[in-house]
Design a protein around this motif. Structure first.
Motif, short mmCIF file in Angstrom:
data_model
loop_
_atom_site.label_atom_id
_atom_site.label_comp_id
_atom_site.label_asym_id
_atom_site.label_seq_id
_atom_site.Cartn_x
_atom_site.Cartn_y
_atom_site.Cartn_z
N GLY A 56 0.80 -1.35 0.10
CA GLY A 56 -0.03 0.12 -0.15
C GLY A 56 0.76 1.10 -0.01
N VAL A 57 1.95 1.21 -0.61
CA VAL A 57 2.82 2.30 -0.50
C VAL A 57 2.29 3.55 -1.22
N ILE A 58 1.46 2.99 -2.44
CA ILE A 58 0.80 4.26 -3.19
C ILE A 58 -0.16 5.20 -2.35
N ASN A 59 -0.45 4.71 -1.12
CA ASN A 59 -1.44 5.51 -0.44
C ASN A 59 -0.70 6.63 0.38
N THR A 60 0.42 6.24 0.79
CA THR A 60 1.26 7.22 1.28
C THR A 60 2.27 7.98 0.35
N MET A 61 2.78 7.50 -0.81
CA MET A 61 3.67 8.19 -1.70
C MET A 61 2.80 7.95 -2.89
N PRO A 62 1.85 8.98 -3.32
CA PRO A 62 1.33 8.94 -4.63
C PRO A 62 1.94 9.28 -5.60
N ILE A 63 2.84 10.13 -5.58
CA ILE A 63 3.50 10.83 -6.98
C ILE A 63 4.60 9.62 -7.12
N PHE A 64 5.41 9.13 -5.92
CA PHE A 64 6.33 8.11 -6.33
C PHE A 64 5.55 6.88 -6.96
N GLY A 65 4.30 6.58 -6.29
CA GLY A 65 3.71 5.35 -6.94
C GLY A 65 3.48 5.46 -8.36
N GLY A 66 3.33 6.85 -8.80
CA GLY A 66 2.88 6.74 -10.21
C GLY A 66 4.00 6.39 -10.98
N PHE A 67 5.25 7.01 -10.64
CA PHE A 67 6.38 6.72 -11.32
C PHE A 67 6.64 5.25 -11.31
N ALA A 68 6.65 4.67 -10.04
CA ALA A 68 7.06 3.34 -9.96
C ALA A 68 6.06 2.28 -11.00
N VAL A 69 4.91 2.81 -10.75
CA VAL A 69 3.80 1.91 -11.47
C VAL A 69 4.23 1.77 -13.13
N PHE A 70 4.61 3.28 -13.62
CA PHE A 70 4.91 3.31 -14.75
C PHE A 70 6.32 2.66 -15.26
N PHE A 71 7.33 2.70 -14.62
CA PHE A 71 8.65 1.99 -14.76
C PHE A 71 8.43 0.78 -14.81
N ALA A 72 7.39 0.08 -13.92
CA ALA A 72 7.11 -1.37 -14.09
C ALA A 72 6.51 -1.83 -15.11
N MET A 73 5.62 -0.94 -15.59
CA MET A 73 4.84 -1.28 -16.83
C MET A 73 6.02 -1.32 -18.03
N ALA A 74 6.66 -0.15 -18.00
CA ALA A 74 7.78 -0.32 -19.14
C ALA A 74 8.59 -1.48 -18.95
N ASN A 75 9.02 -1.88 -17.69
CA ASN A 75 9.91 -3.15 -17.47
C ASN A 75 8.93 -4.34 -18.23
N ALA A 76 7.78 -4.37 -17.88
CA ALA A 76 6.91 -5.50 -18.29
C ALA A 76 6.79 -5.58 -20.03
N GLY A 77 7.23 -4.24 -20.44
CA GLY A 77 7.15 -4.31 -22.01
C GLY A 77 5.83 -3.77 -22.50
N LEU A 78 5.38 -2.74 -21.71
CA LEU A 78 3.86 -2.28 -22.22
C LEU A 78 4.08 -1.16 -23.53
N PRO A 79 3.51 -1.48 -24.70
CA PRO A 79 3.56 -0.84 -25.57
C PRO A 79 3.17 0.64 -25.45
N GLY A 80 4.33 1.43 -26.09
CA GLY A 80 4.37 2.79 -25.63
C GLY A 80 5.42 3.36 -25.05
N THR A 81 6.11 2.21 -24.15
CA THR A 81 7.36 2.59 -23.37
C THR A 81 8.53 1.98 -24.30
N SER A 82 9.78 2.42 -23.87
CA SER A 82 11.01 1.76 -24.48
C SER A 82 10.96 0.20 -24.59
N GLY A 83 10.39 -0.19 -23.35
CA GLY A 83 10.69 -1.75 -22.93
C GLY A 83 10.05 -2.46 -24.05
N PHE A 84 9.07 -2.08 -24.76
CA PHE A 84 8.32 -2.84 -25.54
C PHE A 84 8.95 -2.68 -27.05
N VAL A 85 9.53 -1.60 -27.43
CA VAL A 85 10.16 -1.38 -28.81
C VAL A 85 11.13 -2.50 -29.06
#
Lengths: 503, 478
Positions: free
Chosen positions: A375-404
């Motif tokens: 539940g870190v996102i509850n106390t650190m919303p901005i950081f949570g946003g970044f962390a989730v974004f980078f995690a998505m990129a790591n998983a290869g989400l289209p639109g991030t460099s990890g996908f290409v």
């Protein structure tokens, strides 16, 4: 404007001498941090000069410099960059800047030595990417180990001594075979110039031995399964900055080495033994993916995911032989190599971002156990946003460099063999599984305990650091053309080199 | 009758040194216990002037003199100059150590100067007897130096071992020389080379003599399996004496190997190559592996010396000009690194504290970052990590072996240097990653501080620009 300046020399020696200056200045005053920042920024700005002054149409070595170094053995200080090394140099300069910023408040113990180590390392790594003389390359390749050894050993975690000695000996073990290979090539070619090595003709047996020597040296760096075991230890114990540099740059030197040495110097052996590299790469992708799933330590999980992602790089580099075998045009081959390169660069940013995110959490909670969070996102919303974004990129989400990069390699793999593509594509599932599961356990859900409840969100410095990485990950994900354009000519040249037998 | 005019100028440095050694001996005898400082000053002066004489004579043409028993060539000039310079540093390092232990006596300096003279004679010898003369002059002085600390049972034991094993080695060497004399009919190295070249020599008997020569050389260099004395002597001797034994005499022993094997028996290279491969590979393996188990730094450096000797032999066994040059480069670099390593032990030691166990180095970087950095440079250099000069030493000898297609030996060499890296890293680990136990303030006289810095920085500077020293070594054998 830049053509008269010895830009590569500046890029190498500015951080090295800057680092020495920081070291000499010491910790008596508070200059260590700002001085390091200025040097890192200057180096990054200079490195951009490489991009603007680069001739995309040429595969030749650009910004070339040449001076005699050890005349007796005809060893020269010769530098130059092509489409493979230039982006990696910029990546190095950028990562070092991030590391300096990341260590700003966190490092309170021997600050000047910490900053100096990273600046000196930056210069050495840029030198590795720009050396065109085999011995010069080897000198920097090895010298780089010294600062990293000290960084992990001095500022690392509880088990740092084991990790750093393992790291050092492992990589040294690999690289001594590289030295033998280089000496043998000199014996045959009569010069230490890497470009002369590319031209020399070798028998199959010679090529096989040379290739295996290259493979041991660079597979340890990449790292490929089964010589990867130093990486999780080193990553876990290293301070955040050390992990960032390890993941972002040193692993890339392995991939770069394969491109610069193994493929063009021993194309026939590379073709004959491509099954070995492909097999190891797919093992890394699939097996290490499962291993990552089982980790309870955040850094270890990211370390294993790095190994899996680097599997794509080696896969991309070595499926080209199968693609050539299957189709005369070999159009997929360009895709494969460019995919591998994009994957390297993208992984440099994403892995750096992931380690920085873990660093942000670790600085606050002093634990890397996934179970300590929730539940870190509850106390650190901005950081949570970044962390989730980078995690998505790591998983290869289209639109991030990890996908290409992954997508290009998988596409190319289809032209080589369906099953290669099939196994490679499991990363889309496995990568998503281990990354998202981690995100779920760390970020989402109820606030797990009092410690998490007391977390404060990221400050402006951390925001700047993560935001700049997020922008780059997004830009490369949406518009990779600026990177592929600069390397296109070099990739074409590499493909002509490897399609010609040297026997 | 034709009288040969003996060209005295070829041996001018040695003659000067002999005169001065006698003067120092008299001064010490005359002044008694108070003579140490004077003897120290005179010895340094002697070494310095000798070095200048050698340097000035380097331009002049060389050749044989004293009826073909003595030679002045580029090889002898470079090595003699290095020996003098190294010994100046050795004496500088030793002084404070000796003072702290009531060993500061004139005899030490007399012996040191005579030993140096012996080394110089070894380097310039072109006749088996001259060579033997130099060897014994050097060795006898060193036996006495090891035994100087009379109250220490370890030192006496070490001296005993050194003397007995050294005497056996000398005996072996003489036996080998006598066999070769039996085959060739001459003791002059020039004649031996000539006779072998013209052919018609009984190679079986010659090889038999060669075996004994190589045993003698192996003993003096400390190559496995003739290395037994080395760790005990290094460990047992007072550190100042260890420093002396571990540096310049290795250069002299290397010169002896080159004079005997290359200058004399170079044409039967195929007969000694195999033996040297054995010695070299065993030295690298035993030296590096056993060093891992040591807890005493002096012993560890002793085993590391054994492994370095293995690497030096790699260059010699290649049998090429380039290989000899590489071995010479290695020998010079080794003595420079060894000088720094033992110098550091002396620097950190004080009265009643030898600083010779690895644990004594715990947390050195907290106690004194500069010394720790200097030691770091020395250790990484010994491990052969670029950009330090130890790397180029390994690079050139391995290159020499690769060039003659002995790839398997080269593989052993690189693997052993990885194993070797471990124990050097351990020193760096205790210095940088451990917390200090010892809290005693580190004090050293200014000249030693400058010397150790200059020494380690030279290792670093030669690592960044190794070209000039390499060029000198290559030019010697060209």
């Amino acid at each position: 404007m830049f053509t008269d300046l010895p830009l590569l020399s500046l890029l190498i020696w500015l951080p090295v001498f800057g680092g020495i200056a920081v070291l000499i200045n010491g910790d008596k005053n508070s200059l260590a941090r700002p001085l390091s920042l200025i040097i890192a920024v200057l180096t990054l700005l200079l490195s951009l000069g490489l991009y603007t002054g680069f001739d995309n149409a040429s595969y030749q070595m650009q910004f070339a410099e040449q001076a005699s170094w050890i005349a007796t053995y005809n060893i020269n200080y010769s530098l130059g960059v092509d489409g493979f090394s230039m982006p990696l140099i910029i990546l190095t300069a950028f990562s070092t800047l991030i590391v300096v910023v990341a260590g700003w408040e966190v490092i309170q113990h021997r600050v000047s030595q910490y900053m100096a180590a990273f600046l000196i390392m930056e210069g050495l790594m840029i030198a590795v990417f720009s050396s065109l003389d085999a011995i010069l390359f080897y000198v920097f390749f090895e010298a780089m180990l010294i600062p990293l050894f000290l960084v992990i050993g001095i500022w690392g975690g509880p088990n740092r001594v084991y990790a750093t000695i393992k790291f050092f000996l492992y990589t040294l073990f690999g690289s001594v075979f590289l030295l033998l290979a280089l000496l043998y090539l000199h014996h045959v070619a009569g010069s230490f110039s890497i470009l002369d090595f590319h031209k020399v003709s070798l028998t199959m047996q010679e090529q096989i031995y040379l290739f295996l020597a290259f493979l041991i040296a660079f597979a340890v760096k990449v790292p490929m399964w089964p010589v990867h075991t130093w990486l999780p230890d080193a990553h876990v114990e290293a301070p955040t900055g050390g992990s960032v540099i390890l993941a972002a740059i040193t692993l890339k030197i392995g991939g770069y080495g394969l491109i610069r040495f193994a493929l063009p110097i021993t194309p026939d052996a590379s073709m004959a033994l491509d099954w070995l590299v492909i097999g190891l790469s797919l093992t890394a992708v699939v097996y290490i993916g499962f291993v990552a799933l089982a980790q309870s330590d955040l850094k270890k999980l990211i370390a294993y995911s790095s190994i899996a992602h680097m599997g794509f790089v080696t896969l991309g580099l070595f499926i080209v032989f199968r693609i050539f075998a299957n189709s005369a045009t070999g159009s997929g081959a360009v895709l494969a190599i460019e995919g591998a390169m994009i994957q390297m660069i993208s992984h440099g940013f994403i892995a750096a971002a992931m380690f920085l995110s873990v660093g942000v959490l670790y600085d606050r909670m002093h634990t890397r156990e996934i179970s300590a969070y929730g539940g870190v996102i509850n106390t650190m919303p901005i950081f949570g946003g970044f962390a989730v974004f980078f995690a998505m990129a790591n998983a290869g989400l289209p639109g991030t460099s990890g996908f290409v990069g992954e997508f290009m390699v998988i596409l190319a793999a289809f032209q080589a063999n369906f099953w290669y593509a099939f196994f490679a594509a499991t990363t889309l599932i496995l990568g998503a599984a281990y990354t998202l599961w981690m995100v779920k356990r760390v970020m989402f859900g109820e606030v797990a305990n009092d410690n998490v409840a007391q977390l404060t969100d990221i400050n402006r410095r951390e925001f700047l650091m993560l935001a700049s990485l997020a922008v780059i990950v997004l830009v490369i994900g949406l518009w990779p053309a600026p990177i592929t354009e600069v390397m296109h000519a070099s990739v074409e040249h590499l493909l002509t080199q490897i399609s010609q037998s040297k026997i | 009758m034709i009288f040969e005019v003996v060209n005295m100028s070829f041996a001018l440095p040695e003659m000067f040194m002999l005169t001065m050694a006698c003067v120092i001996l008299l001064v010490v005898a005359f002044l008694g216990k108070n003579g140490a400082s004077t003897a120290y000053g005179l010895s340094q002066l002697t070494l310095a002037i000798t070095a200048i004489l050698i340097y000035q004579g380097m331009e002049a043409s060389g050749g044989l003199t004293f009826d073909g028993t003595y030679i002045k060539d580029a090889f002898s000039d470079v090595l003699k100059l290095t020996i003098c310079l190294i010994n100046i540093a050795v004496l500088l390092y030793s002084t404070s150590y000796l003072k702290a232990r009531a060993l500061f006596k004139g005899e030490y300096y007399v012996l040191a100067v005579f030993a140096t003279l012996g080394m110089m004679v070894m380097v310039s010898a072109y006749h088996f007897l001259t060579l033997y003369l130099g060897l014994e002059l050097m060795s006898l002085c060193m036996y006495a130096m090891v035994a100087m600390h009379r109250d220490s049972s370890v030192a006496t034991e070490a001296a005993m071992k050194y003397f007995i094993l050294g005497a056996i080695a000398s005996g072996m060497l003489l036996y080998g020389m006598s066999i070769i004399y039996g085959v060739i009919g001459s003791l002059s190295i020039a004649t031996i080379a000539e006779v072998i070249q013209t052919g018609g020599v009984d190679n079986t008997v010659l090889s038999f003599g060669l075996v004994f020569l190589i045993i003698g050389i192996g003993f003096k260099l400390g190559a496995v399996p003739f290395h037994m004395w080395l760790p005990d002597v290094y460990h047992g001797a007072p550190t100042a004496v260890t420093l002396f034994i571990a540096t310049a005499p290795k250069i002299a022993a290397f010169a002896m190997a080159i004079r005997l094997l290359v200058d004399g028996l170079g044409d039967v290279h195929q007969h000694w190559q195999g033996m040297l491969i054995m010695l070299s590979v065993l030295s690298m393996i035993i030296g590096n592996v056993v060093a891992i188990a040591q807890t005493n730094l002096k012993r560890m450096l002793a085993y590391s010396t054994i492994s370095h000797v293995g690497f030096i032999l790699l260059g010699i066994l290649s049998g090429s000009q380039e290989g000899y040059a590489a071995a010479m480069f290695y020998a010079l670099v080794y003595s420079l690194m060894s000088l720094g390593g033992f110098g550091m032990i002396i620097l950190l030691s004080r009265q009643g504290f030898e600083a010779d166990t690895i644990d004594d180095y715990k947390g050195l970087s907290e106690r004194n970052p500069w010394y720790a950095l200097m030691m770091l440079i020395l250790m990484f250099s010994m491990a052969g990590i670029p950009p330090l000069v130890g790397f180029y030493a390994k690079l050139t000898v391995i290159k020499a072996v690769v060039d003659i297609n002995l790839i398997s030996v080269a593989i052993v060499a690189v693997l052993m240097s990885v194993i070797g890296a471990f124990y050097y890293l351990r020193i760096i680990k205790v210095m940088y990653f451990d917390q200090p136990v010892e809290q005693h303030k580190l004090e050293a006289p200014a000249d030693m501080r400058v010397m150790i810095s200059a020494n380690a920085l030279a290792v670093f500077a030669l690592g960044v620009f190794p070209g000039s020293l390499m060029a000198i070594c290559v030019a010697v054998f060209a």
